[in-house]
Design a protein around this motif. Structure first.
Motif, short mmCIF file in Angstrom:
data_model
loop_
_atom_site.label_atom_id
_atom_site.label_comp_id
_atom_site.label_asym_id
_atom_site.label_seq_id
_atom_site.Cartn_x
_atom_site.Cartn_y
_atom_site.Cartn_z
N VAL A 69 0.93 -1.26 0.05
CA VAL A 69 0.06 -0.10 0.00
C VAL A 69 1.02 1.29 0.28
CG1 VAL A 69 -1.93 1.37 1.31
CG2 VAL A 69 -1.97 -1.25 1.06
N ARG A 70 1.90 1.17 0.83
CA ARG A 70 2.88 2.28 0.68
C ARG A 70 3.69 2.59 -0.61
NH1 ARG A 70 8.25 3.77 1.39
NH2 ARG A 70 8.89 1.97 1.25
N LEU A 71 3.87 1.31 -1.07
CA LEU A 71 4.46 1.44 -2.84
C LEU A 71 3.48 1.95 -3.75
CD1 LEU A 71 6.81 -1.81 -2.50
CD2 LEU A 71 7.44 0.59 -2.76
N LEU A 72 2.35 1.69 -3.46
CA LEU A 72 1.17 2.12 -4.22
C LEU A 72 1.17 3.78 -4.40
CD1 LEU A 72 -1.31 1.68 -6.00
CD2 LEU A 72 -2.59 1.37 -4.12
N ALA A 73 1.46 4.33 -3.22
CA ALA A 73 1.45 5.69 -3.16
C ALA A 73 2.54 6.24 -4.07
CB ALA A 73 1.73 6.52 -1.78
N ALA A 74 3.81 5.36 -4.21
CA ALA A 74 4.70 5.97 -5.22
C ALA A 74 4.08 5.96 -6.81
CB ALA A 74 5.94 5.09 -4.96
N VAL A 75 3.54 4.69 -6.91
CA VAL A 75 3.02 4.65 -8.15
C VAL A 75 2.02 5.68 -8.47
CG1 VAL A 75 1.14 3.15 -9.63
CG2 VAL A 75 3.21 2.09 -8.18
#
Length: 180
Positions: A69-75
């Motif tokens: 979910v944190r990496l989704l923020a980067a996307v």
């Protein structure tokens, strides 16, 4: 290049999700269904918009994965940055009162605000800002970016739909749907 940087630099939503899932992290599915790149394992469910972005809604084992979910923020940051650049091009080509819309003070202010918001989100991603707060801010930034395209931003075949679908991915990936 770090996984966060690779996620941010993905040129499509499906590509960004693929980067996250190819790292070995599970597809978050706290409600028993999730959005993943098309072809990812899982029992497919019908969804009217997912295919437009190369995604599939699938039934999946209930799994939480805060790191995904944190990496989704980067996307989402990367996609919003790309759509913001496209909006600037769009506004440069549209004329009102004899000058490009991009030169009108209200729109210049909105573009500056969105640029600053995305920079703060990127900084927050690296400093431990709440993932829920980042996604809430990205929801607002995605909407503000979408409306810069005028009526065309509401069309299903407009590229800005990636921001709508990114918000939906967050809803399926998050343990706190409606709260984050």
């Amino acid at each position: 290049m770090s996984l966060v940087d690779r996620a941010r630099s993905a040129t499509t939503l499906a590509g960004g999700l693929g980067t996250i899932l190819d790292s070995g992290l599970p597809a978050p599915a706290p409600a028993g269904h999730t959005l993943v790149p098309a072809g990812h394992p899982g029992q497919p469910l019908a969804h009217p918009l997912a295919g437009w972005e190369g995604l599939a809604l699938v039934r999946a084992e209930r799994v939480s994965c805060p790191e995904a979910v944190r990496l989704l923020a980067a996307v989402r940051i990367g996609l919003t940055e790309r759509m913001l650049r496209a909006a600037v091009e769009h506004l440069t080509g549209r004329v009102a009162d004899g000058r490009p819309l991009v030169d009108h003070p209200v729109l210049r202010g909105e573009l500056a605000d969105l640029t600053a918001t995305l920079a703060l989100c990127w900084q927050g991603l690296g400093t431990g800002t709440s993932t829920a707060a980042l996604h809430a801010t990205l929801d607002r930034a995605g909407w503000a970016t979408s409306v810069l395209f005028g009526a065309s931003g509401y069309l299903r075949d407009h590229p800005v739909r990636c921001l709508y679908l990114a918000e939906l991915v967050h809803d399926t990936w998050s343990d706190h749907v409606g709260l984050a």
